[in-house]
Write a protein that holds these residues in place. Structure first.
Motif, PDB file in Angstrom:
ATOM      1  N   ARG A  18      43.347  53.820  24.956  1.00 33.37           N
ATOM      2  CA  ARG A  18      43.678  53.355  26.313  1.00 33.37           C
ATOM      3  C   ARG A  18      45.157  53.029  26.544  1.00 33.37           C
ATOM      4  O   ARG A  18      45.487  52.080  27.254  1.00 33.37           O
ATOM      5  CB  ARG A  18      42.821  52.123  26.645  1.00 33.37           C
ATOM      6  N   GLU A  74      40.344  41.775  19.215  1.00 33.03           N
ATOM      7  CA  GLU A  74      41.573  42.496  18.865  1.00 33.03           C
ATOM      8  C   GLU A  74      42.786  41.907  19.601  1.00 33.03           C
ATOM      9  O   GLU A  74      43.833  41.686  19.013  1.00 33.03           O
ATOM     10  CB  GLU A  74      41.395  43.970  19.242  1.00 33.03           C
ATOM     11  N   LYS A  88      37.683  55.215  25.245  1.00 35.12           N
ATOM     12  CA  LYS A  88      37.491  53.762  25.335  1.00 35.12           C
ATOM     13  C   LYS A  88      38.155  53.027  24.185  1.00 35.12           C
ATOM     14  O   LYS A  88      38.097  51.808  24.111  1.00 35.12           O
ATOM     15  CB  LYS A  88      36.013  53.426  25.422  1.00 35.12           C
ATOM     16  N   GLY A  90      36.653  36.586  26.881  1.00 31.61           N
ATOM     17  CA  GLY A  90      35.858  37.712  26.396  1.00 31.61           C
ATOM     18  C   GLY A  90      35.343  37.431  25.003  1.00 31.61           C
ATOM     19  O   GLY A  90      35.759  36.450  24.366  1.00 31.61           O
ATOM     20  N   ALA A  91      34.435  38.280  24.529  1.00 33.89           N
ATOM     21  CA  ALA A  91      33.855  38.039  23.207  1.00 33.89           C
ATOM     22  C   ALA A  91      33.488  39.342  22.503  1.00 33.89           C
ATOM     23  O   ALA A  91      32.752  39.347  21.532  1.00 33.89           O
ATOM     24  CB  ALA A  91      32.618  37.159  23.348  1.00 33.89           C
ATOM     25  N   GLY A  92      34.020  40.442  23.017  1.00 40.54           N
ATOM     26  CA  GLY A  92      33.765  41.741  22.398  1.00 40.54           C
ATOM     27  C   GLY A  92      34.913  42.137  21.478  1.00 40.54           C
ATOM     28  O   GLY A  92      35.801  41.323  21.191  1.00 40.54           O
ATOM     29  N   ASP A  93      34.911  43.398  21.062  1.00 31.62           N
ATOM     30  CA  ASP A  93      35.973  43.884  20.172  1.00 31.62           C
ATOM     31  C   ASP A  93      37.349  43.780  20.826  1.00 31.62           C
ATOM     32  O   ASP A  93      38.335  43.476  20.158  1.00 31.62           O
ATOM     33  CB  ASP A  93      35.704  45.345  19.777  1.00 31.62           C
ATOM     34  N   SER A  94      37.409  44.033  22.129  1.00 32.98           N
ATOM     35  CA  SER A  94      38.715  43.944  22.810  1.00 32.98           C
ATOM     36  C   SER A  94      39.249  42.517  22.740  1.00 32.98           C
ATOM     37  O   SER A  94      40.423  42.304  22.431  1.00 32.98           O
ATOM     38  CB  SER A  94      38.609  44.331  24.286  1.00 32.98           C
ATOM     39  N   ALA A  95      38.402  41.546  23.032  1.00 30.98           N
ATOM     40  CA  ALA A  95      38.833  40.148  23.019  1.00 30.98           C
ATOM     41  C   ALA A  95      39.278  39.750  21.610  1.00 30.98           C
ATOM     42  O   ALA A  95      40.292  39.058  21.439  1.00 30.98           O
ATOM     43  CB  ALA A  95      37.708  39.242  23.507  1.00 30.98           C
ATOM     44  N   ILE A 143      37.312  41.476  29.151  1.00 34.04           N
ATOM     45  CA  ILE A 143      35.850  41.496  29.366  1.00 34.04           C
ATOM     46  C   ILE A 143      35.354  42.916  29.645  1.00 34.04           C
ATOM     47  O   ILE A 143      34.302  43.110  30.210  1.00 34.04           O
ATOM     48  CB  ILE A 143      35.429  40.512  30.486  1.00 34.04           C
ATOM     49  N   GLY A 144      36.131  43.874  29.219  1.00 31.57           N
ATOM     50  CA  GLY A 144      35.700  45.263  29.309  1.00 31.57           C
ATOM     51  C   GLY A 144      36.405  46.048  30.404  1.00 31.57           C
ATOM     52  O   GLY A 144      37.102  45.478  31.251  1.00 31.57           O
ATOM     53  N   LEU A 197      37.287  38.678  36.453  1.00 34.33           N
ATOM     54  CA  LEU A 197      36.214  37.703  36.670  1.00 34.33           C
ATOM     55  C   LEU A 197      35.800  37.644  38.138  1.00 34.33           C
ATOM     56  O   LEU A 197      34.666  37.319  38.456  1.00 34.33           O
ATOM     57  CB  LEU A 197      36.668  36.307  36.234  1.00 34.33           C
ATOM     58  N   ARG A 225      31.761  32.857  26.600  1.00 33.45           N
ATOM     59  CA  ARG A 225      30.761  32.246  27.486  1.00 33.45           C
ATOM     60  C   ARG A 225      29.446  31.899  26.785  1.00 33.45           C
ATOM     61  O   ARG A 225      28.649  31.135  27.305  1.00 33.45           O
ATOM     62  CB  ARG A 225      30.503  33.135  28.690  1.00 33.45           C
ATOM     63  N   ARG A 226      29.170  32.507  25.625  1.00 32.23           N
ATOM     64  CA  ARG A 226      27.941  32.168  24.889  1.00 32.23           C
ATOM     65  C   ARG A 226      28.300  31.440  23.602  1.00 32.23           C
ATOM     66  O   ARG A 226      29.463  31.107  23.380  1.00 32.23           O
ATOM     67  CB  ARG A 226      27.173  33.452  24.573  1.00 32.23           C
TER      68      ARG A 226
HETATM   69  P1  NDP Z   1      32.438  44.784  25.682  1.00 34.25           P
HETATM   70  O1  NDP Z   1      31.625  45.231  26.832  1.00 34.25           O
HETATM   71  O2  NDP Z   1      32.003  45.163  24.315  1.00 34.25           O
HETATM   72  O3  NDP Z   1      32.524  43.207  25.691  1.00 34.25           O
HETATM   73  C1  NDP Z   1      32.819  42.509  26.837  1.00 34.25           C
HETATM   74  C2  NDP Z   1      32.795  41.047  26.495  1.00 34.25           C
HETATM   75  O4  NDP Z   1      33.210  40.327  27.626  1.00 34.25           O
HETATM   76  C3  NDP Z   1      31.405  40.537  26.091  1.00 34.25           C
HETATM   77  O5  NDP Z   1      31.490  39.737  24.962  1.00 34.25           O
HETATM   78  C4  NDP Z   1      30.969  39.750  27.317  1.00 34.25           C
HETATM   79  O6  NDP Z   1      30.236  38.578  27.012  1.00 34.25           O
HETATM   80  C5  NDP Z   1      32.278  39.300  27.917  1.00 34.25           C
HETATM   81  N1  NDP Z   1      32.174  39.150  29.347  1.00 34.25           N
HETATM   82  C6  NDP Z   1      31.767  40.069  30.253  1.00 34.25           C
HETATM   83  N2  NDP Z   1      31.815  39.558  31.506  1.00 34.25           N
HETATM   84  C7  NDP Z   1      32.244  38.289  31.363  1.00 34.25           C
HETATM   85  C8  NDP Z   1      32.489  37.243  32.287  1.00 34.25           C
HETATM   86  N3  NDP Z   1      32.313  37.410  33.602  1.00 34.25           N
HETATM   87  N4  NDP Z   1      32.924  36.054  31.811  1.00 34.25           N
HETATM   88  C9  NDP Z   1      33.123  35.882  30.480  1.00 34.25           C
HETATM   89  N5  NDP Z   1      32.904  36.828  29.557  1.00 34.25           N
HETATM   90  C10 NDP Z   1      32.473  38.021  30.003  1.00 34.25           C
HETATM   91  O7  NDP Z   1      33.922  45.274  26.013  1.00 34.25           O
HETATM   92  P2  NDP Z   1      35.159  45.515  25.055  1.00 34.25           P
HETATM   93  O8  NDP Z   1      36.279  45.892  25.939  1.00 34.25           O
HETATM   94  O9  NDP Z   1      35.351  44.395  24.138  1.00 34.25           O
HETATM   95  O10 NDP Z   1      34.734  46.806  24.208  1.00 34.25           O
HETATM   96  C11 NDP Z   1      34.353  48.015  24.853  1.00 34.25           C
HETATM   97  C12 NDP Z   1      34.037  49.061  23.788  1.00 34.25           C
HETATM   98  O11 NDP Z   1      35.231  49.455  23.113  1.00 34.25           O
HETATM   99  C13 NDP Z   1      33.087  48.550  22.720  1.00 34.25           C
HETATM  100  O12 NDP Z   1      32.254  49.607  22.326  1.00 34.25           O
HETATM  101  C14 NDP Z   1      34.016  48.184  21.589  1.00 34.25           C
HETATM  102  O13 NDP Z   1      33.390  48.254  20.315  1.00 34.25           O
HETATM  103  C15 NDP Z   1      35.113  49.238  21.719  1.00 34.25           C
HETATM  104  N6  NDP Z   1      36.377  48.723  21.177  1.00 34.25           N
HETATM  105  C16 NDP Z   1      36.683  49.004  19.890  1.00 34.25           C
HETATM  106  C17 NDP Z   1      37.837  48.547  19.342  1.00 34.25           C
HETATM  107  C18 NDP Z   1      38.136  48.886  17.940  1.00 34.25           C
HETATM  108  O14 NDP Z   1      37.265  49.378  17.243  1.00 34.25           O
HETATM  109  N7  NDP Z   1      39.335  48.663  17.480  1.00 34.25           N
HETATM  110  C19 NDP Z   1      38.797  47.719  20.091  1.00 34.25           C
HETATM  111  C20 NDP Z   1      38.354  47.449  21.441  1.00 34.25           C
HETATM  112  C21 NDP Z   1      37.184  47.928  21.946  1.00 34.25           C
HETATM  113  P3  NDP Z   1      28.721  38.623  26.455  1.00 34.25           P
HETATM  114  O15 NDP Z   1      28.848  39.012  25.019  1.00 34.25           O
HETATM  115  O16 NDP Z   1      28.252  37.250  26.677  1.00 34.25           O
HETATM  116  O17 NDP Z   1      27.999  39.645  27.287  1.00 34.25           O
END
Ligand code: NDP
Length: 316
Positions: free
Chosen positions: A286, A159, A283, A152-157, A239-240, A119, A176-177
């Protein structure tokens, strides 16, 4: 004046050192440039308990020292330098080290890894390795029976929260959203797990702690401005990641986030003689062990490439 090398390995994580061990044992006399963080991401981890072969676990920095020694034992030359630019339009391939020294290589193995995003708040840095982690799979076990937060709010978060929910009493997911970016199925898993609480429209204000480590996190609702403290002992960033591949842009095929594309089932890139291994090209998994596995593949692919090249020269 430029130095000529057969195999140059860029990066000193498990992928780079494993590539070095294999290339050195194959008689290729590799040279390895460590990059700016010798040992890579594992040097920021205390205990590695999921690398096969260490029943009691191993300290991350120690593991990297051991890997380095093993690579050196077979003749790898380790150089503490950063490859600052490359020219892959020429052959032999050209690399510039520390912005001044030219190196020509017959084969290059890229093992530059990726860096977890943080962050950028001072308290997060203060408690790094004392409750703040960017890898739930590496460090989650140390928080079993405790309460933790995940940002975080993506797949990593999604998982990592699900993974932690099996070890921890409660997981607070800080989003955050008002929606998650994660795939529907992974979101559903999070929402259906009783001990995961999602805090929507919420951002981290400060990681709180004392001599024992993290004790809580102060968050703020970005719609109402309301602040609250969530008591947790672990604070996980999800968060990636950012692959360390900027210097290869324009030469190598990459996906939209900068991960190097390889021919499936190999470590070959779109440039002849350039191989990509470890997190710079992965990605999804890892892990140290998967990085080491592809490092081995990179050395074997490079060896095969050089042998074919030699054969070609002999017949021309
Ligand atoms: P992502 O880039 O997909 O998601 C990052 C998340 O972090 C977003 O939701 C974003 O919020 C949030 N974020 C970013 N910056 C901040 C901040 N400063 N404060 C708060 N929240 C923040 O990254 P991931 O690591 O989750 O995934 C990367 C790739 O790897 C993706 O393609 C994913 O599909 C893949 N993956 C697949 C998996 C699987 O299939 N098993 C497991 C893990 C990853 P916002 O949405 O608001 O932008």
């Amino acid at each position: 004046m430029s130095v000529k090398e057969k195999v140059v390995i860029i990066g000193s994580g498990p992928a780079g050192y494993t590539a070095a061990i294999y290339a050195a044992r194959a008689g290729l006399k590799p040279v390895l440039y460590t990059g700016g963080q010798p040992g890579g991401q594992l040097t920021t981890t205390n205990d590695v308990e999921n690398f096969p072969g260490y029943p009691e676990g191993i300290n991350g920095p120690q593991m990297m020292i051991d890997l380095q020694k093993q690579a050196e034992r077979f003749g790898t030359r380790i150089h503490y330098g950063l490859v600052t630019s490359v020219d892959f339009s020429v052959y032999p391939l050209k690399l510039v080290v520390d912005e001044k020294d030219d190196v020509l290589a017959e084969a290059v193995i890229i093992a530059t890894g990726a860096s977890a995003k943080y962050l950028g708040i001072p308290s997060e840095e203060k408690f790094a390795n004392k409750g703040v982690s960017a890898c739930a799979i590496c460090d989650g076990y140390f928080y079993r029976g405790k309460e933790v937060a995940v940002v975080g709010a993506g797949d990593s978060a999604a998982e990592e929260s699900t993974y932690l929910s099996k070890l921890c009493t409660k997981v607070h997911l800080i989003v955050r959203r008002d929606e998650m970016r994660a795939s529907k199925i992974m979101q559903a898993r999070v929402k259906n797990t009783p001990n995961i609480e999602i805090h929507w429209n919420t951002e981290t204000d400060e990681v709180l702690g004392d001599d024992t480590g993290v004790t809580g996190v102060r968050v703020v609702n970005n719609k109402t401005g309301e602040k609250k403290v969530i008591p947790v002992q672990g604070f996980f960033l999800a968060i990636g990641h950012k692959p360390n591949t900027d210097i290869f842009k324009g030469y190598l095929n990459m996906d939209e986030t900068g991960y190097i594309k390889v021919v499936p089932g190999t470590t070959r890139t779109n440039v002849e003689g350039v191989f990509a291994v470890g997190d710079a090209a992965d990605k999804v998994y890892r892990q140290a062990v998967t990085a080491a596995g592809t490092g081995c593949m990179g050395a074997l692919d490079a060896e095969k490439f050089l042998a074919a090249k030699e054969m070609e020269m002999a017949h021309s």
